[in-house]
Design a protein around this motif. Sequence first.
Motif, PDB file in Angstrom:
ATOM      1  N   VAL A  59       0.822  -1.209   0.000  1.00  0.00           N
ATOM      2  CA  VAL A  59       0.000   0.000   0.000  1.00  0.00           C
ATOM      3  C   VAL A  59       0.860   1.265   0.000  1.00  0.00           C
ATOM      4  CG1 VAL A  59      -0.290   0.197   2.510  1.00  0.00           C
ATOM      5  CG2 VAL A  59      -2.135   0.975   0.982  1.00  0.00           C
ATOM      6  N   LEU A  60       2.110   1.152   0.399  1.00  0.00           N
ATOM      7  CA  LEU A  60       2.983   2.336   0.352  1.00  0.00           C
ATOM      8  C   LEU A  60       3.088   2.877  -1.067  1.00  0.00           C
ATOM      9  CD1 LEU A  60       5.593   0.955   2.837  1.00  0.00           C
ATOM     10  CD2 LEU A  60       4.266   3.056   3.172  1.00  0.00           C
ATOM     11  N   LEU A  61       2.986   1.983  -2.044  1.00  0.00           N
ATOM     12  CA  LEU A  61       3.019   2.446  -3.434  1.00  0.00           C
ATOM     13  C   LEU A  61       1.755   3.205  -3.789  1.00  0.00           C
ATOM     14  CD1 LEU A  61       4.825  -0.682  -4.632  1.00  0.00           C
ATOM     15  CD2 LEU A  61       5.657   1.646  -5.009  1.00  0.00           C
ATOM     16  N   ALA A  62       0.633   2.833  -3.183  1.00  0.00           N
ATOM     17  CA  ALA A  62      -0.597   3.602  -3.390  1.00  0.00           C
ATOM     18  C   ALA A  62      -0.422   5.026  -2.842  1.00  0.00           C
ATOM     19  CB  ALA A  62      -1.791   2.907  -2.746  1.00  0.00           C
ATOM     20  N   HIS A  63       0.278   5.138  -1.713  1.00  0.00           N
ATOM     21  CA  HIS A  63       0.554   6.488  -1.196  1.00  0.00           C
ATOM     22  C   HIS A  63       1.326   7.315  -2.232  1.00  0.00           C
ATOM     23  CE1 HIS A  63      -0.789   6.336   3.033  1.00  0.00           C
ATOM     24  NE2 HIS A  63      -0.434   5.062   3.023  1.00  0.00           N
ATOM     25  N   GLY A 102      10.554  -0.852  -3.094  1.00  0.00           N
ATOM     26  CA  GLY A 102       9.511  -0.254  -3.922  1.00  0.00           C
ATOM     27  C   GLY A 102       9.954   0.934  -4.755  1.00  0.00           C
ATOM     28  N   SER A 103      11.214   0.997  -5.117  1.00  0.00           N
ATOM     29  CA  SER A 103      11.687   2.137  -5.929  1.00  0.00           C
ATOM     30  C   SER A 103      10.845   2.254  -7.183  1.00  0.00           C
ATOM     31  CB  SER A 103      13.156   1.945  -6.298  1.00  0.00           C
ATOM     32  OG  SER A 103      13.938   1.872  -5.121  1.00  0.00           O
ATOM     33  N   SER A 104      10.469   3.480  -7.508  1.00  0.00           N
ATOM     34  CA  SER A 104       9.522   3.699  -8.598  1.00  0.00           C
ATOM     35  C   SER A 104       9.465   5.176  -8.931  1.00  0.00           C
ATOM     36  CB  SER A 104       8.126   3.218  -8.193  1.00  0.00           C
ATOM     37  OG  SER A 104       7.766   3.743  -6.924  1.00  0.00           O
ATOM     38  N   ILE A 105       8.988   5.489 -10.129  1.00  0.00           N
ATOM     39  CA  ILE A 105       8.738   6.870 -10.541  1.00  0.00           C
ATOM     40  C   ILE A 105       7.297   6.936 -11.013  1.00  0.00           C
ATOM     41  CG2 ILE A 105       9.414   8.760 -12.076  1.00  0.00           C
ATOM     42  CD1 ILE A 105      12.201   7.372 -12.292  1.00  0.00           C
ATOM     43  N   MET A 126       1.743  15.837  -9.958  1.00  0.00           N
ATOM     44  CA  MET A 126       3.201  16.026  -9.975  1.00  0.00           C
ATOM     45  C   MET A 126       3.861  14.646 -10.089  1.00  0.00           C
ATOM     46  SD  MET A 126       3.889  17.039  -5.948  1.00  0.00           S
ATOM     47  CE  MET A 126       3.397  15.923  -4.603  1.00  0.00           C
ATOM     48  N   TYR A 127       5.151  14.642 -10.420  1.00  0.00           N
ATOM     49  CA  TYR A 127       5.910  13.402 -10.409  1.00  0.00           C
ATOM     50  C   TYR A 127       6.299  13.056  -8.965  1.00  0.00           C
ATOM     51  CZ  TYR A 127       6.359  14.118 -15.451  1.00  0.00           C
ATOM     52  OH  TYR A 127       6.089  14.306 -16.779  1.00  0.00           O
ATOM     53  N   VAL A 128       6.369  11.776  -8.685  1.00  0.00           N
ATOM     54  CA  VAL A 128       6.868  11.330  -7.385  1.00  0.00           C
ATOM     55  C   VAL A 128       7.924  10.260  -7.655  1.00  0.00           C
ATOM     56  CG1 VAL A 128       6.303  10.217  -5.187  1.00  0.00           C
ATOM     57  CG2 VAL A 128       4.702  11.862  -6.201  1.00  0.00           C
ATOM     58  N   ALA A 129       9.159  10.568  -7.245  1.00  0.00           N
ATOM     59  CA  ALA A 129      10.285   9.657  -7.491  1.00  0.00           C
ATOM     60  C   ALA A 129      10.724   9.067  -6.161  1.00  0.00           C
ATOM     61  CB  ALA A 129      11.438  10.418  -8.149  1.00  0.00           C
ATOM     62  N   VAL A 130      10.529   7.763  -6.014  1.00  0.00           N
ATOM     63  CA  VAL A 130      10.785   7.071  -4.749  1.00  0.00           C
ATOM     64  C   VAL A 130      12.044   6.225  -4.889  1.00  0.00           C
ATOM     65  CG1 VAL A 130       9.909   5.392  -3.080  1.00  0.00           C
ATOM     66  CG2 VAL A 130       8.311   6.948  -4.228  1.00  0.00           C
ATOM     67  N   ALA A 131      13.059   6.519  -4.067  1.00  0.00           N
ATOM     68  CA  ALA A 131      14.251   5.672  -4.001  1.00  0.00           C
ATOM     69  C   ALA A 131      14.195   4.889  -2.700  1.00  0.00           C
ATOM     70  CB  ALA A 131      15.520   6.515  -4.072  1.00  0.00           C
ATOM     71  N   ASP A 132      13.971   3.589  -2.816  1.00  0.00           N
ATOM     72  CA  ASP A 132      13.916   2.697  -1.663  1.00  0.00           C
ATOM     73  C   ASP A 132      15.262   1.960  -1.572  1.00  0.00           C
ATOM     74  OD1 ASP A 132      12.871   1.312   0.515  1.00  0.00           O
ATOM     75  OD2 ASP A 132      11.410   0.155  -0.644  1.00  0.00           O
ATOM     76  N   ARG A 133      15.413   1.100  -0.587  1.00  0.00           N
ATOM     77  CA  ARG A 133      16.634   0.329  -0.445  1.00  0.00           C
ATOM     78  C   ARG A 133      16.329  -1.160  -0.552  1.00  0.00           C
ATOM     79  NH1 ARG A 133      19.267  -0.261   5.224  1.00  0.00           N
ATOM     80  NH2 ARG A 133      19.856  -2.201   4.193  1.00  0.00           N
TER      81      ARG A 133
END
Lengths: 278, 278
Positions: B183-187, B216-219, B197-204
Amino acid sequence: MTRVAVAQLGLHVGRPDDNRAAARAAVAEAVAAGARLVVLPELVNSGYVFAGAAEARTLAEPADGPTVSEWVRLARAHDLIIVGGFCELLDGRLHNSQAMVDAGGLRAVYRKAHLWDAEQDVFVPGDGPAPVVDTDFGRIAMMVCYDLEFPEWVRSVGLAGADLLAVSTNWPASPVPAGERPVLLAHAQVAAASNRMYVAVADRCSAERGVGWVCGSSIMGPRGYPLAGPVLEDRPAVLVADCDTGAARDKAVGPRNHVHRDRRPDLYPDAGARIPAT
Amino acid sequence: MTRVAVAQLGLHVGRPDDNRAAARAAVAEAVAAGARLVVLPELVNSGYVFAGAAEARTLAEPADGPTVSEWVRLARAHDLIIVGGFCELLDGRLHNSQAMVDAGGLRAVYRKAHLWDAEQDVFVPGDGPAPVVDTDFGRIAMMVCYDLEFPEWVRSVGLAGADLLAVSTNWPASPVPAGERPVLLAHAQVAAASNRMYVAVADRCSAERGVGWVCGSSIMGPRGYPLAGPVLEDRPAVLVADCDTGAARDKAVGPRNHVHRDRRPDLYPDAGARIPAT
């Protein structure tokens, strides 16, 4: 634990008798499945894709009109709570409204605050808060369609203590990338997860004057995952899930966090005036 | 159009040299792929799962320490913008911080405002707004991990005109129902869609002292759908997507709606005081 139902209905603009019958049949199906709370879509009486304001006016009715009155009768007959949308005539003006009824009668009418597209030619937006109503089930909040896309609006009912947010919607379909779920469902998931409440979405089906629908009826649990649905098929459906107000009142997330107390209202500006011109 | 990269790194608590090397290698890979903006995870220098505050303190460094200084050198060498998280020592206190650097040097330091779990034993929460920084790419907002779960916080940068929200995160894994995406990706999707807007997520990645990660790294694009990722595999990865500030400045949704102007700030209460006792 209360069994909650959402009813995805095939609605048809200009056929209020058929639409009421569809709602009545879905309520009966929900009762047979043991539901005590039934959520119906947006604009159940009228349908959605009006030729214009004049047509909508011929289909509008007051909150004591035939549609909501029938829901009151059904609620009394089966000791239910019913939440559903209807095209409302009030003081000569039209609203995209949502009624909550129970065995005691009409409990609340909410008038959609965020109007979508051509609704702006037909309806007057509401001027009141999204209600959070104390019921036998718990605290039920009310919202219609596009309202759900405003996180401030969702937060307002979360902070007011809603256990479940009942969303009556007619979600128009839009292109979805292959392999993705329509993003409107992510809005429902995040509304739930951000506030640790249930979100019960009743969408519609049956293309109307060329408009298709997401058909995204679903019940999201407090962790933001579907307990039932989403349907995502163009057919009438009644979905049920057992919902527990205790789970919705436990706002803990992880061992030491809390979705509401962890807010930093000291840091949240009154952002209303900050929209840049771009 | 700017090519944006997010780097999912395998980090290890207590091995800052290895961690910096992993970030350096990912930046090189992003440069080779044509990226001009690179987002790195949370706490790149230190790792995440500290034995306690004392261990974290041995790994903390100021914003002009070796980690951020190296990012400045890389940004200068390749004319990049780099946004990444680091364990910061400032005036004797520790912060879960995020730096933005470009060829001109350090542009901003953001200190995480919403602390997760044991971070509360280690870090002092930030007291400033989430920055929205004017850069060659456009207006880049900064946020760390749990911050993204607060719709008010996300809205604050959306309304301040962010074109892209750079999220540095270490998302701990939690159970996900079969067939569902975390669900964090839904956020992240809703943060993007609600503000166009764009949301760029860098996870580990790489389990650390028994803690696994969402990976869950994703753009996410302005309509809320992934342009790259989510990875959802426990491996280092560099993802790229071409992002256009023009698309992020068009807040129209459907033919007649606008995600920001359709807000009803007249109706949104200052909700800070409304948390019920339950």
